[in-house]
Design an enzyme around this catalytic site. Structure first.
Site, PDB file in Angstrom:
ATOM      1  N   SER A 121      14.851 -14.267 -38.471  1.00  0.00           N
ATOM      2  CA  SER A 121      14.629 -14.569 -39.573  1.00  0.00           C
ATOM      3  C   SER A 121      13.639 -16.760 -39.254  1.00  0.00           C
ATOM      4  O   SER A 121      13.757 -16.764 -40.599  1.00  0.00           O
ATOM      5  CB  SER A 121      16.009 -15.105 -40.176  1.00  0.00           C
ATOM      6  OG  SER A 121      16.444 -14.088 -40.463  1.00  0.00           O
ATOM      7  N   HIS A 142       9.906  -9.454 -40.207  1.00  0.00           N
ATOM      8  CA  HIS A 142      10.516  -9.914 -40.411  1.00  0.00           C
ATOM      9  C   HIS A 142      11.286  -9.209 -41.691  1.00  0.00           C
ATOM     10  O   HIS A 142      10.085  -9.726 -43.054  1.00  0.00           O
ATOM     11  CB  HIS A 142      11.079 -11.655 -41.430  1.00  0.00           C
ATOM     12  CG  HIS A 142      12.231 -12.606 -41.782  1.00  0.00           C
ATOM     13  ND1 HIS A 142      12.068 -13.818 -42.717  1.00  0.00           N
ATOM     14  CD2 HIS A 142      13.077 -12.140 -41.418  1.00  0.00           C
ATOM     15  CE1 HIS A 142      12.789 -13.719 -43.221  1.00  0.00           C
ATOM     16  NE2 HIS A 142      13.876 -12.932 -42.658  1.00  0.00           N
ATOM     17  N   GLU A 154       7.870 -10.194 -43.615  1.00  0.00           N
ATOM     18  CA  GLU A 154       6.665 -11.289 -42.455  1.00  0.00           C
ATOM     19  C   GLU A 154       6.631 -10.836 -41.777  1.00  0.00           C
ATOM     20  O   GLU A 154       7.010 -10.299 -40.524  1.00  0.00           O
ATOM     21  CB  GLU A 154       8.003 -12.655 -43.000  1.00  0.00           C
ATOM     22  CG  GLU A 154       7.464 -13.037 -44.207  1.00  0.00           C
ATOM     23  CD  GLU A 154       8.022 -14.307 -44.073  1.00  0.00           C
ATOM     24  OE1 GLU A 154       8.038 -15.837 -44.254  1.00  0.00           O
ATOM     25  OE2 GLU A 154       9.687 -14.509 -42.771  1.00  0.00           O
ATOM     26  N   ASN A 193      11.719 -18.587 -45.248  1.00  0.00           N
ATOM     27  CA  ASN A 193      12.587 -19.321 -45.248  1.00  0.00           C
ATOM     28  C   ASN A 193      12.852 -20.893 -45.526  1.00  0.00           C
ATOM     29  O   ASN A 193      13.374 -21.659 -45.312  1.00  0.00           O
ATOM     30  CB  ASN A 193      13.418 -18.982 -43.995  1.00  0.00           C
ATOM     31  CG  ASN A 193      14.219 -17.530 -44.074  1.00  0.00           C
ATOM     32  OD1 ASN A 193      15.211 -17.586 -45.362  1.00  0.00           O
ATOM     33  ND2 ASN A 193      14.246 -16.426 -43.018  1.00  0.00           N
TER      34      ASN A 193
END
Length: 287
Positions: A121, A142, A154, A193
């Protein structure tokens, strides 16, 4: 491009089980590694439960569920990954644990062209790639929870990742797993994130300050901003410990106060109030 037929997944928690399920439903031979036989049994149970829910909701037939389960096998020995063409590690969001897994996979996966992907992450991909003898084949991949539902992946190439590895991974994700990809920089938090975590932490600070209740914060963002889920419910879904770990990594890299985990978040993690997976977070959950 060679079609991937043999996939390895290391870790069978929320993310690993979802990745394995999607791959098995996509027709791949999937080998899942867990730390112990007991953990492997729990992982198979998690995937079976998810597939059964799909049948009940009319998302797939019993025949397709059974075919997916037949494509899954489990091990607690990473050495069994030797014949895999592509391996995705989905272990705990911890730099040392992930580095050790990637380093071991580098030694045991026989195909020198096999891709070693990390489902992190927030951790820098280059730190993992340089722990191997094949840094060109290491890439960040991800996924988002729940993996069978969320479309996005991702892709995070490190400075060391080859253009061929990036292209092969993008094709694998889109053509074989049916996902939509975005390319993100190898910076902590990547795209999603880096934007999402400060928002979640701001909601925690509002609760801690007594500015608003969790219910009112969530209702406001759901009805006022058309978010499908408010920030506190999303925190409970992701896991408060996971968000704390991501926030620590972000703060370590950027030193920006908006990334610093609030004291309330740390206290809740210390108390074991981790969200849905523990039965209690900002909300309570029936077991």
């Amino acid at each position: 491009m060679e079609t991937i037929s043999r996939l390895g997944v290391v870790g069978c928690g929320l993310m690993g089980s979802g990745i394995a399920e999607v791959a098995a439903r996509g027709g791949l031979d999937v080998l899942v590694a867990e730390t112990t036989p007991e953990a492997a049994v729990a992982g198979r149970r998690r995937i079976t439960g998810s597939l059964d829910r799909g049948v009940r909701r009319g998302k797939l037939t019993e025949e397709l569920r059974d075919l997916a389960l037949a494509r899954l096998s489990f091990t607690h020995d990473l050495g069994d990954m030797a014949d895999r063409q592509f391996v995705i590690e989905a272990v705990a969001e911890n730099r040392d644990i992930k580095t050790n897994v990637i380093r071991t996979l580098d030694k045991v996966v026989a195909d020198p062209d096999a891709v070693l992907a990390t489902n992190t992450s927030s951790l820098p991909i280059v730190d993992l790639s340089v722990a191997t003898e094949r840094p060109g084949q290491v890439i960040g991949m991800h996924f988002f929870n729940p993996v069978p539902v969320q479309q996005l992946v991702e892709l995070i190439p490190a400075l060391t990742t080859s253009a061929d590895t990036l292209d092969r991974t993008r094709r694998f994700a889109t053509e074989q797993l049916g996902k939509v990809t975005v390319q993100a920089p190898d910076c902590s938090g990547f795209v999603v994130n880096a934007l999402l975590v400060p928002y979640l932490l701001a909601a925690v600070r509002m609760v801690a300050a007594g500015s608003a209740s969790a219910e009112d914060i969530d209702r406001g963002m759901e009805l006022g901003c058309a978010h499908p889920m408010g920030p506190l419910r999303l925190l409970d879904l992701v896991g408060l410990d996971t968000v704390e770990s991501i926030a620590d990594t972000l703060y370590d890299e950027y030193k920006e106060p908006l990334y610093a985990p609030p004291a309330l978040l740390r206290r809740m993690v210390a108390a074991g109030h981790l969200g849905r997976k523990s039965g209690r977070g900002f909300y309570g959950y029936a077991s």
